[in-house]
Design a protein around this motif. Structure first.
Motif, PDB file in Angstrom:
ATOM      1  N   ALA A  92       0.843  -1.205   0.000  1.00 41.42           N
ATOM      2  CA  ALA A  92       0.000   0.000   0.000  1.00 41.42           C
ATOM      3  C   ALA A  92       0.871   1.245   0.000  1.00 41.42           C
ATOM      4  O   ALA A  92       1.865   1.330   0.726  1.00 41.42           O
ATOM      5  N   LEU A  93       0.474   2.200  -0.848  1.00 45.00           N
ATOM      6  CA  LEU A  93       1.144   3.504  -0.903  1.00 45.00           C
ATOM      7  C   LEU A  93       0.081   4.550  -0.628  1.00 45.00           C
ATOM      8  O   LEU A  93      -0.795   4.764  -1.464  1.00 45.00           O
ATOM      9  N   HIS A  94       0.138   5.166   0.531  1.00 44.99           N
ATOM     10  CA  HIS A  94      -0.886   6.176   0.834  1.00 44.99           C
ATOM     11  C   HIS A  94      -0.638   7.398  -0.057  1.00 44.99           C
ATOM     12  O   HIS A  94       0.451   7.985  -0.019  1.00 44.99           O
ATOM     13  N   THR A  95      -1.636   7.748  -0.860  1.00 41.22           N
ATOM     14  CA  THR A  95      -1.488   8.856  -1.816  1.00 41.22           C
ATOM     15  C   THR A  95      -2.692   9.791  -1.710  1.00 41.22           C
ATOM     16  O   THR A  95      -3.542   9.818  -2.600  1.00 41.22           O
ATOM     17  N   PRO A  96      -2.799  10.549  -0.625  1.00 42.23           N
ATOM     18  CA  PRO A  96      -3.956  11.426  -0.444  1.00 42.23           C
ATOM     19  C   PRO A  96      -4.031  12.505  -1.520  1.00 42.23           C
ATOM     20  O   PRO A  96      -3.003  12.870  -2.099  1.00 42.23           O
ATOM     21  N   GLY A  97      -5.241  12.981  -1.763  1.00 47.78           N
ATOM     22  CA  GLY A  97      -5.422  14.049  -2.744  1.00 47.78           C
ATOM     23  C   GLY A  97      -6.801  13.963  -3.369  1.00 47.78           C
ATOM     24  O   GLY A  97      -7.675  14.770  -3.080  1.00 47.78           O
ATOM     25  N   HIS A  98      -7.025  12.956  -4.213  1.00 43.62           N
ATOM     26  CA  HIS A  98      -8.366  12.746  -4.793  1.00 43.62           C
ATOM     27  C   HIS A  98      -9.368  12.613  -3.645  1.00 43.62           C
ATOM     28  O   HIS A  98     -10.407  13.273  -3.627  1.00 43.62           O
ATOM     29  N   THR A  99      -9.063  11.749  -2.699  1.00 38.81           N
ATOM     30  CA  THR A  99      -9.698  11.736  -1.371  1.00 38.81           C
ATOM     31  C   THR A  99      -8.544  11.610  -0.382  1.00 38.81           C
ATOM     32  O   THR A  99      -7.445  11.208  -0.773  1.00 38.81           O
ATOM     33  N   MET A 100      -8.799  11.914   0.884  1.00 37.29           N
ATOM     34  CA  MET A 100      -7.666  11.894   1.817  1.00 37.29           C
ATOM     35  C   MET A 100      -7.188  10.477   2.121  1.00 37.29           C
ATOM     36  O   MET A 100      -6.041  10.277   2.508  1.00 37.29           O
ATOM     37  N   GLU A 101      -8.078   9.480   1.956  1.00 44.57           N
ATOM     38  CA  GLU A 101      -7.631   8.106   2.247  1.00 44.57           C
ATOM     39  C   GLU A 101      -7.061   7.398   1.015  1.00 44.57           C
ATOM     40  O   GLU A 101      -6.555   6.277   1.128  1.00 44.57           O
ATOM     41  N   SER A 102      -7.143   8.028  -0.155  1.00 41.11           N
ATOM     42  CA  SER A 102      -6.748   7.356  -1.411  1.00 41.11           C
ATOM     43  C   SER A 102      -5.409   6.636  -1.274  1.00 41.11           C
ATOM     44  O   SER A 102      -4.423   7.196  -0.786  1.00 41.11           O
ATOM     45  N   THR A 103      -5.396   5.414  -1.736  1.00 41.64           N
ATOM     46  CA  THR A 103      -4.223   4.559  -1.595  1.00 41.64           C
ATOM     47  C   THR A 103      -3.981   3.831  -2.907  1.00 41.64           C
ATOM     48  O   THR A 103      -4.920   3.333  -3.522  1.00 41.64           O
ATOM     49  N   CYS A 104      -2.725   3.812  -3.353  1.00 41.52           N
ATOM     50  CA  CYS A 104      -2.359   3.012  -4.525  1.00 41.52           C
ATOM     51  C   CYS A 104      -1.798   1.686  -4.027  1.00 41.52           C
ATOM     52  O   CYS A 104      -1.270   1.608  -2.915  1.00 41.52           O
ATOM     53  N   TYR A 105      -1.902   0.665  -4.854  1.00 40.06           N
ATOM     54  CA  TYR A 105      -1.344  -0.638  -4.487  1.00 40.06           C
ATOM     55  C   TYR A 105      -0.287  -1.032  -5.518  1.00 40.06           C
ATOM     56  O   TYR A 105      -0.568  -1.079  -6.721  1.00 40.06           O
ATOM     57  N   LEU A 106       0.904  -1.281  -5.007  1.00 38.77           N
ATOM     58  CA  LEU A 106       2.026  -1.657  -5.871  1.00 38.77           C
ATOM     59  C   LEU A 106       2.154  -3.172  -5.851  1.00 38.77           C
ATOM     60  O   LEU A 106       2.319  -3.775  -4.784  1.00 38.77           O
ATOM     61  N   LEU A 107       2.069  -3.786  -7.028  1.00 42.46           N
ATOM     62  CA  LEU A 107       2.146  -5.248  -7.105  1.00 42.46           C
ATOM     63  C   LEU A 107       3.523  -5.667  -7.599  1.00 42.46           C
ATOM     64  O   LEU A 107       3.957  -5.240  -8.682  1.00 42.46           O
ATOM     65  N   ASN A 108       4.175  -6.509  -6.818  1.00 37.50           N
ATOM     66  CA  ASN A 108       5.486  -7.077  -7.179  1.00 37.50           C
ATOM     67  C   ASN A 108       6.470  -5.998  -7.649  1.00 37.50           C
ATOM     68  O   ASN A 108       7.250  -6.216  -8.582  1.00 37.50           O
ATOM     69  N   ASN A 109       6.383  -4.831  -7.023  1.00 35.33           N
ATOM     70  CA  ASN A 109       7.283  -3.704  -7.305  1.00 35.33           C
ATOM     71  C   ASN A 109       7.291  -3.274  -8.768  1.00 35.33           C
ATOM     72  O   ASN A 109       8.267  -2.678  -9.236  1.00 35.33           O
ATOM     73  N   HIS A 110       6.225  -3.565  -9.499  1.00 31.86           N
ATOM     74  CA  HIS A 110       6.249  -3.225 -10.925  1.00 31.86           C
ATOM     75  C   HIS A 110       4.945  -2.647 -11.458  1.00 31.86           C
ATOM     76  O   HIS A 110       4.943  -1.798 -12.350  1.00 31.86           O
ATOM     77  N   LEU A 111       3.808  -3.124 -10.924  1.00 28.45           N
ATOM     78  CA  LEU A 111       2.506  -2.671 -11.412  1.00 28.45           C
ATOM     79  C   LEU A 111       1.832  -1.849 -10.332  1.00 28.45           C
ATOM     80  O   LEU A 111       1.781  -2.266  -9.170  1.00 28.45           O
ATOM     81  N   LEU A 112       1.305  -0.676 -10.718  1.00 30.11           N
ATOM     82  CA  LEU A 112       0.732   0.212  -9.713  1.00 30.11           C
ATOM     83  C   LEU A 112      -0.746   0.479 -10.015  1.00 30.11           C
ATOM     84  O   LEU A 112      -1.082   1.052 -11.059  1.00 30.11           O
ATOM     85  N   PHE A 113      -1.602   0.034  -9.099  1.00 27.04           N
ATOM     86  CA  PHE A 113      -3.040   0.278  -9.231  1.00 27.04           C
ATOM     87  C   PHE A 113      -3.321   1.614  -8.555  1.00 27.04           C
ATOM     88  O   PHE A 113      -3.213   1.737  -7.333  1.00 27.04           O
ATOM     89  N   THR A 114      -3.643   2.625  -9.382  1.00 26.36           N
ATOM     90  CA  THR A 114      -3.660   3.996  -8.871  1.00 26.36           C
ATOM     91  C   THR A 114      -5.047   4.515  -8.515  1.00 26.36           C
ATOM     92  O   THR A 114      -5.163   5.666  -8.079  1.00 26.36           O
TER      93      THR A 114
END
Ligand SMILES: [Fe+2]
Length: 367
Positions: A219-241
């Motif tokens: 999990a990569l906490h990436t606030p902005g769009h909403t304050m809880e918005s979180t991206c998920y990095l899969l196997n250090n290569h694919l990022l679900f934003t």
């Protein structure tokens, strides 16, 4: 038979069954959203006025069925009858574009190695993108936006059991189906850490991970769009934003925020985007939405960070200019978004009228 349902038309388009989709709505409705590959004749007023020649001189390719489409499936019935009277095999799309909102197609995201499969499940009728990540016997779903059965069937087809379900944030433009999917599949439900929802979940904080024999989700906490918005990095290569970063734009920070809060969120978004851009430039971004109808082409909607770095000029501005540009470019808010958020915070789906509540094109991005 004079009508065709969404699931049948969806399957025809997916399987390449020859069909002509004829959109008869006024242009201003068509530009909002349409069925990929459809032809358009603005015959709405003529059909409403019982003009029997409304579709008299239209040429259709070959001897293939024509599916007529309007907003809710009523005027398209008249169109289909007129075409049938001309000897054309015509069917009216049941429920029209409102029902089409639930149509979907898939694309497989290429992953080297062959063990891990990533299906991008695209709600073409609405622009929501969800993901089914499968390996061995187990699967993870991210941002479920379609009925649970769609994911359960896809997983079963591949011999996977859905064990974990994630949302990237509390959605405002569609009803999340994640809670229901977790309940039906017996999977664990993971949401970003927040106090917004009123049902049980496992919180994902910045740096938290979920590991299976072949998948490492961080999990990569990436606030902005909403304050809880979180991206998920899969196997250090694919990022679900989710709705934080798209191939051609960034997430809007203003839903359920006043002007001052929007500034705060836009500033947070600036830092989140730079946190993402610090990842390796070949990281593949897989977003949560797209703002145009998704073709039945099997091509994933994705871009590397290097491509986004070139495409999305806003992220290179200073923080002050970035915020200024965001404030100037905010698109109209999605219809009913407050009600959608309320349902998502309760973890409930309305008993009826789901497509009414979710009506309208996707408006999550600023580009
Ligand atoms: Fe969103």
């Amino acid at each position: 038979m004079k009508t065709i349902d969404v699931e049948t038309l969806r399957t025809w388009l997916e399987e390449g069954v020859p069909v002509t989709v004829l959109d008869i709505r006024p242009m201003h409705e068509r530009v909002e959203w349409s069925i990929p590959g459809s032809m358009h004749i603005d015959a709405y007023d003529a059909l409403k006025a019982n003009d029997l020649k409304a579709l008299a001189n239209v040429e259709f390719p070959g001897e293939i069925p024509v599916v007529t489409v309007c907003a809710a499936g009523k005027t398209s019935l008249i169109a289909a009858e007129l075409l049938q009277a001309q000897g054309i095999q015509a069917l009216s799309l049941d429920g029209g574009m409102k029902a089409w909102s639930l149509a979907w197609n898939i694309a497989e995201v290429p992953v080297p190695g062959g063990t891990l499969h990533i299906l991008q499940v695209r709600r073409t009728g609405k622009g929501c993108l969800s993901y089914l990540l499968g390996a061995g016997e187990e699967a993870i779903v991210i941002d479920a936006s379609l009925d649970s059965q769609v994911y359960l069937d896809l997983a079963k087809r591949h011999g996977w059991q859905i064990t974990s379900v994630f949302d990237t944030h509390i959605h405002a433009d569609h009803l999340s189906r994640s809670r229901q999917l977790a309940e039906r599949s017996g999977a664990m439900l993971f949401l970003p850490d927040q106090q917004r929802v009123s049902f049980p979940f496992t919180a994902m904080r910045d740096g938290d991970t979920l590991e299976t024999p072949t998948m490492l989700l961080t999990a990569l906490h990436t606030p902005g769009h909403t304050m809880e918005s979180t991206c998920y990095l899969l196997n250090n290569h694919l990022l679900f934003t989710g709705d934080t970063l798209f191939p051609r734009g960034i997430g809007r920070p203003d839903l359920e925020a006043d002007e001052q809060q929007t500034h705060v969120r836009a500033s947070a978004l600036y830092h989140s985007l730079h946190k993402i851009l610090a990842l390796p430039s070949d990281t593949l971004v897989l977003p949560g939405h797209t703002s145009t109808p998704v073709p039945f082409d099997g091509i994933p909607i994705a871009a590397t960070l290097a491509q986004i770095d070139e495409e999305v000029a806003m992220i290179h501005a200073t923080r002050e200019v970035f915020i200024e540009q965001i404030m100037m470019r905010l698109p109209p808010t999605p219809p009913n978004y407050r009600q959608v958020v309320t349902f998502n915070e309760m973890g409930l789906l309305p008993e009826s009228g789901v497509t009414d509540l979710e009506a309208g094109a996707n408006r999550c991005a600023i580009s």
